[in-house]
Design a protein around this motif. Structure first.
Motif, PDB file in Angstrom:
ATOM      1  N   TRP A 146       0.814  -1.213   0.000  1.00 16.86           N
ATOM      2  CA  TRP A 146       0.000   0.000   0.000  1.00 16.86           C
ATOM      3  C   TRP A 146       0.849   1.265   0.000  1.00 16.86           C
ATOM      4  N   GLY A 147       2.155   1.120   0.036  1.00 21.78           N
ATOM      5  CA  GLY A 147       3.035   2.280  -0.035  1.00 21.78           C
ATOM      6  C   GLY A 147       3.433   2.871   1.297  1.00 21.78           C
ATOM      7  N   TRP A 148       3.214   2.141   2.387  1.00 25.53           N
ATOM      8  CA  TRP A 148       3.601   2.642   3.693  1.00 25.53           C
ATOM      9  C   TRP A 148       5.094   2.432   3.908  1.00 25.53           C
ATOM     10  N   SER A 149       5.620   3.101   4.929  1.00 25.80           N
ATOM     11  CA  SER A 149       7.043   2.969   5.247  1.00 25.80           C
ATOM     12  C   SER A 149       7.316   1.603   5.886  1.00 25.80           C
ATOM     13  N   TRP A 150       8.606   1.252   5.952  1.00 21.85           N
ATOM     14  CA  TRP A 150       8.978  -0.023   6.562  1.00 21.85           C
ATOM     15  C   TRP A 150       8.640  -0.034   8.056  1.00 21.85           C
ATOM     16  N   GLY A 151       8.792   1.110   8.707  1.00 26.44           N
ATOM     17  CA  GLY A 151       8.432   1.188  10.124  1.00 26.44           C
ATOM     18  C   GLY A 151       6.949   0.962  10.337  1.00 26.44           C
ATOM     19  N   ALA A 152       6.135   1.581   9.480  1.00 29.89           N
ATOM     20  CA  ALA A 152       4.685   1.387   9.567  1.00 29.89           C
ATOM     21  C   ALA A 152       4.325  -0.066   9.290  1.00 29.89           C
ATOM     22  N   LEU A 175       4.867   6.460  13.545  1.00 32.81           N
ATOM     23  CA  LEU A 175       5.247   5.335  12.689  1.00 32.81           C
ATOM     24  C   LEU A 175       4.074   4.856  11.842  1.00 32.81           C
ATOM     25  N   LEU A 176       2.931   4.697  12.474  1.00 37.04           N
ATOM     26  CA  LEU A 176       1.758   4.135  11.804  1.00 37.04           C
ATOM     27  C   LEU A 176       0.793   5.246  11.425  1.00 37.04           C
ATOM     28  N   PRO A 177       0.335   5.292  10.181  1.00 40.24           N
ATOM     29  CA  PRO A 177      -0.664   6.305   9.817  1.00 40.24           C
ATOM     30  C   PRO A 177      -1.984   6.040  10.534  1.00 40.24           C
TER      31      PRO A 177
END
Length: 567
Positions: free
Chosen positions: A110-116, A362-364
């Motif tokens: 979905w295009g989130w960061s690795w941390g997310a 970190l998480l949206p």
């Protein structure tokens, strides 16, 4: 005089709506937890009407987390975990890894960061303690070996998540967190300092706390005041949690967990659990309500495919991984399906982790909503998966050659060795279960030189019994094959020493089919079940409370008679 009543409004609305929706959920045969979450949605900022104070709700939720984790620690038994460690430890870790990879893979897609992705995957990997315990209890299998595997598995998951909650804040900056606190120190230094602080706290609690707090509890108990006892328990939970955060920089959750662990060392731990239960339940409800307030229902409309993907990871991905792992360890298909159904949901740790991920940047926020949506749906559908275990097992056996091979595969522990002495194959006692009750029965049989064969679901225990020279077969005695291998057809007596109310009738029926003259002795915890079983011919039922009362009464009568003054 005007004054703010935000706290009262929030508590009144939260508990009131939680009662209404919890009741409706229970009537619909859904976990009450679903109702609590829906109550939070109703008074949250994303739905019209009354909106509770989010700040106050968050603080109430923190207290709820403390008391929830205190309860987890209070019931944490290292002995129970060690009894199933060979399957629970590697199984839970492997399942966490698989679920994290599945959830994290979705997040990256979905295009989130690795941390997310990491936080999101971990949030989907851990099941709800509350939901699992209540589900197993309602099925009457909480004390069965399958139930102990599921609980042990969940304990490992909980411990892993406690570690994640400790390590995530210092690693947030390196993982791309936008709200992470940074002092400019290297990651390894920050991580090392965190581990040092946590280690110091854990050492203090294990060395000092486990001696001091049980002693304090004993001193309070001596006052005879129930109010002081309850206050002591709750004060210990909240105070240790707060002190751990203030002095050692660890989370409230970890502090409360260890508060429960040290309280467990006290001889009054059971009473502590009982006395604190109403308050723990009330604040746990407020915790789930506050979590529901964070849920934006529009995610179900705006991101239906993402919600579906999350639910599939929770319900199918985790379950299939757990099922495969249990089968790899050579446990029966029924055990694998039960453990799978137990883990096909997420709950409190997922909420805590998602909230921490959002707080650290970190998480949206939509990630938190997806976690909450997955939790609501998976918890609501969890009873369905349990109800499908028996028909699914029957269907698999009928239509899958592989499933039949799983049940029929040869296992050296599933049958008595060829070298077993003849005295254990005829006129022996078949003892189902070698737990606390079974061991005492076995010791009495040994002292009277009565041969017996043990049927036990714990593979490790069967291995130890074999090593000790005690004839034992591994498997669920509800399966006719297990009793056949125990040579019940030639036995004198069948003793069911396990609290397995669901399968005891099947065991009796199998034994009588193979051996119509066999005598049966059964253990029961339920008066109604005891009456029904006692009505059966040749079934002697021992009810725990009744036997205890009779033994105490006999002792009292003997003492009173001995002290009687002659006329």
């Amino acid at each position: 005089m005007p004054h703010s009543v935000s706290l009262i409004n929030t508590i009144a609305a939260g508990l009131g709506l939680a009662l209404v929706f919890g009741f409706l959920a229970a009537r619909l045969r859904l976990p009450a937890l679903v109702g609590y979450l829906l109550a939070g949605v109703i008074i949250g900022p994303f739905t019209p009407g009354f909106v509770a104070d989010a700040g106050i709700a968050a603080q109430l939720a923190e207290i709820g987390v403390m008391l929830l984790m205190f309860g987890v620690g209070l019931h944490f038994s290292l002995a129970d975990l060690l009894a199933v460690r060979k399957i629970a430890l590697p199984g839970a870790i492997a399942q966490i890894v698989v679920a994290t990879l599945l959830g994290g893979g979705l997040a990256v897609w979905w295009g989130w960061s690795w941390g997310a992705a990491l936080v999101f995957g971990l949030a989907l990997s851990v099941a709800s303690t509350v939901v699992l315990l209540r589900a197993l209890e309602s099925l009457g299998i909480l004390d069965s070996f399958t139930g102990r595997i599921a609980v042990g598995w969940l304990v490992v998951e909980d411990l892993a998540m406690v570690l994640v909650l400790v390590l995530l804040p210092p690693l947030a900056g390196a993982l791309g967190g936008t709200n992470a606190e940074s002092n400019g120190a290297p990651v390894w230094q920050t991580l090392g300092l965190t581990l040092l602080q946590v280690g110091g706290f854990v050492l203090l609690m294990l060395v000092v706390g486990r001696r001091v707090f049980p002693w304090i509890l004993w001193q309070v108990t001596r006052t005879g005041s129930r109010e002081l006892f309850t206050l002591c328990v709750v004060a210990a939970a909240v105070s240790i949690a707060f002190a751990s955060a203030a002095l050692f920089g660890v989370s409230f959750a970890l502090g409360a967990f260890f508060a429960g662990m040290v309280m467990r060392e006290s001889q009054f731990s059971h009473r502590a659990a009982q006395e604190s239960l109403p308050l723990r339940d009330a604040f746990a409800v407020l915790f789930f309500v506050s979590v529901g307030m964070l849920f934006d229902p529009s995610v179900l409309v705006d991101r239906p495919l993402q919600v579906l993907a999350v639910v599939l990871v929770i319900v199918l991905g985790k379950s299939l991984a757990a099922c495969a792992l249990v089968l790899v360890f050579r446990y029966p298909l029924a055990t694998a399906l039960t453990v799978s159904a137990s883990l096909a949901q997420i709950g409190e740790f997922s909420f805590i982790l998602a909230g921490l991920g959002v707080m650290l940047g970190l998480l949206p926020v939509e990630g938190q909503s997806l976690v909450l949506a997955g939790a609501l749906i998976s918890i609501a559908t969890n009873p369905l998966w349990f109800s499908l275990i028996a028909p699914l097992q029957k269907w698999l056996r009928a239509h899958s050659k592989f499933a039949r091979e799983l049940d029929a595969r040869s296992d050296p522990l599933a049958e008595l060795p060829m070298t077993t002495e003849a005295r254990y194959l005829s006129r022996q006692v078949v003892l189902v279960g070698y737990g606390r009750v079974g061991r005492r029965i076995a010791a009495e049989l040994e002292s009277n030189d009565i041969p017996y064969v043990v049927a036990e679901q714990n593979r490790e225990l069967v291995e130890k019994l074999r090593e000790a020279g005690i004839p034992a077969v591994w498997g669920d005695a509800a399966d006719p094959a297990v009793l056949i291998q125990a040579h019940v057809a030639r036995a004198r007596v069948l003793v069911v020493a396990t609290p397995d109310a669901m399968n005891v009738r099947q065991m009796i029926e199998t034994a009588r089919t193979l051996n119509p003259t066999i005598q049966t002795v059964v253990r029961s915890h339920n008066e109604q079940e005891a009456r029904l079983l006692a009505a059966e011919a040749d079934v002697k039922v021992f009810l725990g409370e009744q036997e205890l009362a009779q033994a105490m009464a006999r002792d009292v009568v003997q003492r009173a008679a001995a002290m009687a003054v002659p006329a």
